[in-house]
Design a protein around this motif. Structure first.
Motif, mmCIF file in Angstrom:
data_model
loop_
_atom_site.group_PDB
_atom_site.id
_atom_site.type_symbol
_atom_site.label_atom_id
_atom_site.label_comp_id
_atom_site.label_asym_id
_atom_site.label_seq_id
_atom_site.Cartn_x
_atom_site.Cartn_y
_atom_site.Cartn_z
ATOM 1 N N MET A 1 0.857 -1.195 0.000
ATOM 2 C CA MET A 1 0.000 0.000 0.000
ATOM 3 C C MET A 1 0.888 1.238 0.000
ATOM 4 O O MET A 1 1.685 1.441 0.908
ATOM 5 C CB MET A 1 -0.858 -0.026 1.276
ATOM 6 C CG MET A 1 -1.873 1.063 1.369
ATOM 7 S SD MET A 1 -3.271 0.849 0.237
ATOM 8 C CE MET A 1 -3.766 -0.827 0.641
ATOM 9 N N ASP A 2 0.780 2.023 -1.053
ATOM 10 C CA ASP A 2 1.643 3.206 -1.142
ATOM 11 C C ASP A 2 0.948 4.248 -1.992
ATOM 12 O O ASP A 2 0.700 4.030 -3.172
ATOM 13 C CB ASP A 2 2.992 2.813 -1.768
ATOM 14 C CG ASP A 2 3.992 3.970 -1.739
ATOM 15 O OD1 ASP A 2 3.605 5.075 -1.298
ATOM 16 O OD2 ASP A 2 5.132 3.768 -2.159
ATOM 17 N N PHE A 3 0.633 5.378 -1.382
ATOM 18 C CA PHE A 3 -0.084 6.415 -2.128
ATOM 19 C C PHE A 3 0.833 7.487 -2.681
ATOM 20 O O PHE A 3 0.370 8.458 -3.266
ATOM 21 C CB PHE A 3 -1.136 7.091 -1.231
ATOM 22 C CG PHE A 3 -2.341 6.237 -1.016
ATOM 23 C CD1 PHE A 3 -2.256 5.072 -0.265
ATOM 24 C CD2 PHE A 3 -3.554 6.567 -1.574
ATOM 25 C CE1 PHE A 3 -3.369 4.273 -0.074
ATOM 26 C CE2 PHE A 3 -4.669 5.784 -1.388
ATOM 27 C CZ PHE A 3 -4.582 4.624 -0.638
ATOM 28 N N ALA A 4 2.111 7.324 -2.501
ATOM 29 C CA ALA A 4 3.037 8.361 -2.952
ATOM 30 C C ALA A 4 3.175 8.316 -4.469
ATOM 31 O O ALA A 4 3.053 7.258 -5.089
ATOM 32 C CB ALA A 4 4.395 8.157 -2.294
ATOM 33 N N LEU A 5 3.441 9.475 -5.056
ATOM 34 C CA LEU A 5 3.644 9.558 -6.492
ATOM 35 C C LEU A 5 5.121 9.320 -6.809
ATOM 36 O O LEU A 5 6.000 9.643 -6.007
ATOM 37 C CB LEU A 5 3.246 10.938 -7.008
ATOM 38 C CG LEU A 5 1.786 11.350 -6.803
ATOM 39 C CD1 LEU A 5 1.556 12.740 -7.385
ATOM 40 C CD2 LEU A 5 0.850 10.336 -7.428
ATOM 41 N N VAL B 1 -2.210 6.826 -13.926
ATOM 42 C CA VAL B 1 -2.120 7.656 -12.715
ATOM 43 C C VAL B 1 -1.696 9.065 -13.106
ATOM 44 O O VAL B 1 -2.270 10.060 -12.649
ATOM 45 C CB VAL B 1 -1.140 7.025 -11.698
ATOM 46 C CG1 VAL B 1 -0.787 8.022 -10.608
ATOM 47 C CG2 VAL B 1 -1.748 5.759 -11.094
ATOM 48 N N MET C 1 -7.693 8.086 -7.563
ATOM 49 C CA MET C 1 -6.326 7.585 -7.637
ATOM 50 C C MET C 1 -6.317 6.058 -7.636
ATOM 51 O O MET C 1 -5.510 5.428 -8.310
ATOM 52 C CB MET C 1 -5.490 8.136 -6.473
ATOM 53 C CG MET C 1 -5.300 9.657 -6.476
ATOM 54 S SD MET C 1 -4.984 10.390 -8.112
ATOM 55 C CE MET C 1 -3.391 9.640 -8.461
ATOM 56 N N TRP D 1 -4.843 3.677 -10.680
ATOM 57 C CA TRP D 1 -3.895 2.591 -10.412
ATOM 58 C C TRP D 1 -4.437 1.253 -10.930
ATOM 59 O O TRP D 1 -3.713 0.463 -11.536
ATOM 60 C CB TRP D 1 -3.618 2.525 -8.900
ATOM 61 C CG TRP D 1 -2.794 1.355 -8.494
ATOM 62 C CD1 TRP D 1 -1.438 1.231 -8.562
ATOM 63 C CD2 TRP D 1 -3.290 0.110 -7.954
ATOM 64 N NE1 TRP D 1 -1.048 0.005 -8.104
ATOM 65 C CE2 TRP D 1 -2.150 -0.711 -7.723
ATOM 66 C CE3 TRP D 1 -4.555 -0.388 -7.650
ATOM 67 C CZ2 TRP D 1 -2.270 -2.007 -7.189
ATOM 68 C CZ3 TRP D 1 -4.668 -1.660 -7.125
ATOM 69 C CH2 TRP D 1 -3.535 -2.460 -6.904
#
Lengths: 400, 401, 400, 401
Positions: free
Chosen positions: D1-5, D71, D320, D324
């Motif tokens: 789980m990673d929401f960073a761009l 994205v 987002m 993805w």
């Protein structure tokens, strides 16, 4: 002439019933044990007192010994009762409306046999058994299309010498657990007919509906097994069954909403947080204003539906549009009142969910009005058919 | 950008899902329908879950806990809530206060309290803040009324503090073994400067549980009054410093632990309930018939199912994002927004589910009805005006920076 | 006696105006150029025809030469007009209501000077200039608290021999661009007073409000610079300014909603998709049913507010609750109608947003009703104060 | 789980944000307020954006495009929409059909059309489906009426097809250089079996643009009628196979390109508008005064701002996530749900913003009003019953598996 002024009689009824609720209903209804979801049976002693004030025979014509109230007055009274106890209001509303319909439809002989007992006995409630298991009244998939085929009644009344032998089962019968006199719908050789069946008739069984209760007051399944009923107990043909469609269940809903709202207003004036009574906070004030608006709009539509029932000429002369007013009032009120009640309960914080306090009961009671009987979706389909000018023929209606 | 779960996260998800399906769901409805508040609880399910690590999920590994991250915790809460929202909350309530112990207690206190907590499958935690006349004043102390807020008094006598007063609506009160108690230690100071937090074991002399509340929803989740009559608490049980109870002030550092966890907790729990409702609604719509055809054939039903799933997926996305933000210690108003949002979503979704079940008898109908009662609990915990105004304030402070 | 039946006169008014709208308003209003947001000026020729039918002097008492319509009748007429063209309805509504208030308040001499011209000139519209720039009428931050201090009028009327010299500026003046006679509020030595200022008076300037227009009809800023006004143009003290608070703007909103809804119903019966007219699809039917319910509820509350204005005794005798009915009707109707109009427009697909077609105009017109004048938030605070029984003292009200 | 761009995603975000702030926002309001439909467009902004790569963002790198992932595309759409929703859509409309070219066209067609598209900063793409009496029937063809749906006829004559008929409400029609046109090639077959897709350049003989529509919102985004009078299209311009236009059938393979992109597109665009509205509302609430104090001091205003941000962050999280999912080629109903959700969110958020601006004059008030008009466009593109029913159907099919 358009007027929203109540008649002196209506004012008097309202004041009387409000006093009755304060004095006799609230002490019972606001008791912690009664507030708990676990006990929803209508308090018999309160029902008896209400009968003595004339509320059981409210809608019965004056010449038959009742108060002769019209649909609007019944709604006013029912709202007041329901603001005290929804169950009490529902039982009395059903009996009063049925009394008007049934006794008016009876032959003089039948009236002679049944009316005195009804008038004298404060416990004499009425019930109408006309819905059979599996008889789906929803439009649903048949919206804007003819219902595929007429469904015959399963219940039968067969004549045998001087008696009718009645067999059948009916569900969702209002007042089932309390009624001393039932009117049941059964098929005969010459078409469907209503039969009067007294409590205690041979072969009669009543079963209360299971939890959770999706009704106010009393409701259950009624069965008759080889019940022998006197020949004269068949009501004359063409008897109007429901009391001119008095929309009293909508007024029950309104009473519940008002009780919650008034409790919230009172509490919001007392409860101090943030250095001042919470009613002085915009967030709470706006919430209560919204609740007030919703309740007033609901009342306006409910009374309009009652007036339309009392005065069909107002639709005929186009003072009111030709739309199903009761269905519109119910669909609107059920949603609007549920929201008003939830908002009112929220003002109480955690107290709003405690089972020995009133707010959770109001939420539960309003939820019953919104989701009982299949919710508002089907009402909207009926309204949509009217909007689309789709008229069901009498045979289509009979088939439902 | 990556929404996939790690193997460890997925493994916890499967453990929780299995437990919810096989152990929680079969008992949920019967406990909910118990006639009184005492019949709603079940120690067996607590023990069973505890043996799987679900009670100690948030305790650091060095103290014998599972030491999971927030994403895992969010997933597990949702999975448990899919079985029963109140049972999920009974477990996660311990994580909330485990976070607080880990963060705010000193080494000696951790030894003294975390060890026995981990060892005892029936050891539950709680915290007492609310009092009969102090609810939202504790959450948003009014600037112009410094005396507002909690009243429970603690006075120092030698090595002990003497507590007098009452707490009200305290979760886990009737079943907890250890409580954090906020008490006023300087009655003349404003709330945040005059309050101290104490660790109070359930068998503290002078401390007892009063009334046990019977709620309309979340019935498994016990709630009661706490009564302090000259209750004696050793000074060693003071958490942090005297007159400095509030772990939410900026000085407390990590803003994502302790109470901020509570925002994620309610949002993730709601998500599980919504999943349960969506599944129930689809199942019922595809099997129950009206006019000879499945309910689902009707547009009105399809629109409801669409809306239920739409809101649920929006909530899921937001919940997973804030869990990740917590793990990354990213500061935002999003956790509060998610908690507020979860109120609107859980209530609308469970109400739509009930509407689809209109007239359904037996288990299906009772289950749909229960979910709306559970969902209504959010109104005063997660979505009331005070909770929304608090978050708005945070948004404004962020905009000012 | 509670009744929702309209009087024969009300029926006749409604039928007459409906025919007028069909014959004279719709051909102009449904013209592509007029539907476009770019042209929102009320069509003068239509206004003149309406005047000839008596709609400009609708609310003027019969003894003064008008039709003497009460508030409810004004609402009925305004709804019909607005279903054709909101701008036309707004201009006529304002003039009719002001005619009742102003001519009734005039001295006999004033009436002699101004009434004949008003009655004879089909272009003679009226305007009231009583809101000064910066005079914030919102409760807002002062909800449930006294307004900090009274705000004096900036506009002045100074007596100089046989004239008043009036200086001032007023904003959001309805009918500003059309009025042949203004009543302006200004401060004198002996308190605030209204002055009659004819179009063309020296020093009078009118500027229309800028885009986007947050009003229907005509509105603008009025300024008077050293205007010399005859001494007799001061209205007698205590003149009621607004026509007994006729809630005609709410009826404009209702007319807009009805036009959108009726267009959607007609279209839904015609447009075939999915093998049948779209009204036969549950999704569209339910949407239209919702719109119908909202409009009926809005009408019920609006007419109730009109009745409360006509018959204050109905509040006094508790037939109606003591709440701000007009504010409640407005807050409810503005939101309900906007939603009904949006839903109606959605039935038209892409056609619902094209500027040469009616639906986008209805959406725009309903949005004006909802968000003009600061939206419904402040109305709700006023309702909340009433709910909380917080009564503003006369001096507090005067200070607003 | 990673929401960073990723760094590349962040870089595109910054490019788009700068362009939106410096180039789009300054011209947005004036173009919106142009008196007629022709004055709303501006070729300069198209060229400027194109030079930054914003027109060809979705074209594979081997054809000279930017070859970004979904994205990135979602982020860029949102950033552009923050400046002006219709200008953002004018750019992203090209991505939508770039995806279709990449996926459905053969190598010769790609050479012939993608190359000139990339080379010309004023080359815009469009697709014509809707006709005067065939809107939702093209999206959900009724089972019991096989003749429903589009009527535009194409008949083969040697190496050419002769097209006759009309398209209506076609985006980019008045400004596009190349269009995908669905035409009925077998009038007796149901829609999906009797339709063929053609590539039709704007200067095709017998093809012309009819009426140009003047819309209440999204005014920059041109829209018009297309008229085919014996229009002659070479057989080489048939996309895929004759009588097999629909790229959305399962046979078409990748379900995340082409039209499914349209769901993400509307949701991401709405997100940008919501960001714009949230920012405007907070700014106005903190600066405008009422009764001598900032509007924000009022609870009623705070609750509105809370709600605006709450809905916006929920939408962002969902957008987002589906972007993805598209990159991972994960099949779900989420893109459709996000599109439906974006309708509810963009309308409520822009309406709350307008309400906060109640009575605001000048730019602030005009801007708030414009956003509600732009938002209303979603009603018939993203949130109408047909769009919701379609997604419900997808949910049911997934539940059945």
């Amino acid at each position: 002439m358009y007027s929203l002024s109540l008649s002196p009689e209506q004012h008097e009824f309202r004041d009387t019933v409000r006093a009755f609720v304060d004095g006799e209903v609230n002490p019972v209804a606001l008791n912690a044990a009664r507030l708990d979801l676990g006990d929803r049976n209508p308090p018999l002693e309160v029902l008896r007192s209400a009968s003595r004030v004339g509320l059981r025979s409210l809608a019965l014509p004056e010449e038959l010994g009742g108060a002769g109230a019209d649909a609007l007055t019944c709604c006013i009274v029912t709202e007041e009762l329901a603001a005290g106890d929804a169950g009490v209001a529902a039982v009395l509303g059903e009996t009063a409306a049925l009394a008007r319909a049934l006794f008016a439809a009876m032959s003089p002989q039948q009236r002679e046999r049944f009316l005195p007992a009804f008038l004298e006995d404060d416990d004499c409630h009425l019930a109408l058994a006309d819905r059979e298991p599996g008889a789906d009244k929803a439009l649903g998939i048949d919206y804007h299309r003819p219902v595929p085929q007429a469904r015959a009644l399963d219940a039968t009344a067969v004549r045998s010498r001087d008696e009718w032998i009645v067999n059948g089962a009916w569900e969702r019968v209002g007042n089932a657990g309390l009624a001393r006199l039932f009117a049941v719908l059964a098929r005969t050789d010459d078409g469907p007919a209503l039969f009067l069946v007294p409590q205690g008739a041979p072969g009669l069984t009543v079963t209360e509906d299971p939890e959770p209760r999706w009704y106010h007051g009393s409701r259950g399944t009624v069965t008759l097994k080889d019940s022998r009923i006197p020949l004269d107990n068949r009501l004359p043909a063409g008897a109007a069954t429901r009391g001119g469609e008095v929309p009293w269940p909508l007024a029950v809903n309104l009473g519940i909403g008002r009780a919650a709202y008034e409790a919230a207003v009172d509490y919001a004036k007392l409860r101090v947080q943030g250095g001042r009574p919470i009613v002085e906070h915009q967030a709470i004030g706006t919430k209560l204003a919204d609740a007030a608006i919703r309740l007033e709009a609901a009342r306006a539509l409910i009374w309009r539906a009652a007036f339309a029932a009392d005065r069909p000429d107002a639709v005929a002369d186009a003072s009111l549009p030709d739309l199903p007013h009761a269905a519109m009032a119910q669909a609107f009120a059920a949603e609007a009142i549920y929201r008003a009640v939830k908002d009112s309960a929220e003002c109480f914080g955690a107290m709003g969910v405690m089972r020995d306090m009133p707010l959770q009961k109001y939420v539960n009671d309003a939820r019953i009005c919104l989701y009982g009987e299949g919710g508002t979706a089907d009402l909207k389909l009926r309204i949509a058919e009217a909007v689309a000018s789709y008229r069901r023929t009498p045979s289509m209606l009979a088939a439902e | 950008m990556d929404f996939a779960l790690s193997n460890e996260q997925r493994s916890w998800q499967m453990t929780a899902r299995k437990f919810a399906e096989e152990e929680i769901k079969p008992i949920s409805l019967a406990l909910d329908e118990a006639p009184d508040a005492h019949g709603t609880f079940d120690w067996d399910i607590v023990e069973k879950g505890s043996k799987l690590g679900l009670r100690t999920l948030a305790v650091p590994k060095e103290f014998g806990g599972e030491g999971t991250d927030y994403v895992t915790q969010a997933i597990v809460m949702a999975e448990l809530a899919r079985g029963d929202s109140a049972i999920s909350k009974t477990f996660s309530q311990n994580w909330k206060w485990s976070h607080l112990i880990a963060q705010a207690c000193n080494a000696e206190q951790k030894e003294r309290f975390l060890r026995p907590f981990v060892a005892d499958h029936r050891f539950l935690l709680g915290k007492g803040i609310t009092e009969p006349s102090a609810g939202s004043d504790n959450r948003m102390p009014p600037k112009d009324d410094p005396k507002a807020g909690l009243k429970l008094r603690a006075e120092r006598r030698g090595d002990e503090w003497i507590l007098n007063g009452e707490k009200c609506f305290i979760a886990n009160a009737p079943v907890g073994k250890l409580f954090f108690i906020d008490a006023r230690t300087d009655p003349n100071a404003p709330l945040r400067q005059g309050t101290t937090m104490f660790l109070v074991p359930y068998d503290t002399p002078g401390f007892r549980i009063g009334k046990v509340f019977n709620k309309s929803g979340w019935r498994f989740y016990r709630n009661g009054e706490m009564i302090f009559e000259n209750a004696r608490v050793p000074h060693a049980n003071v958490v942090g410093h005297v007159n400095n109870s509030d772990m939410k002030t900026e000085a407390a550092g990590d803003r994502t632990g302790g109470d901020i966890f509570g925002d994620l907790e309610l949002a993730a729990n709601a998500l599980g309930v919504c999943d349960d409702a969506c599944e129930a609604a689809m199942k019922y719509a595809r099997t129950a018939k009206q006019g000879g055809r499945p309910l689902f054939d009707q547009q009105a039903v399809q629109l409801k199912i669409n809306r239920m799933n739409m809101l649920t997926e929006a909530l899921r996305s937001l919940v997973m994002r804030i869990a990740w933000e917590h793990d990354r210690k990213i500061h935002s108003a999003n956790a509060g927004l998610a908690m507020n949002f979860s109120t609107d979503v859980i209530q609308e979704v469970t109400e739509l589910n009930l509407e689809i079940h209109g007239g359904a008898e037996g288990m299906a109908g009772r289950h749909a009805e229960k979910l709306t009662r559970d969902a209504f609990i959010w109104s005063h915990l997660a979505g009331d005006s005070v909770q929304r105004l608090k978050v708005a304030g945070r948004l404004a402070r962020m905009a000012a920076h």
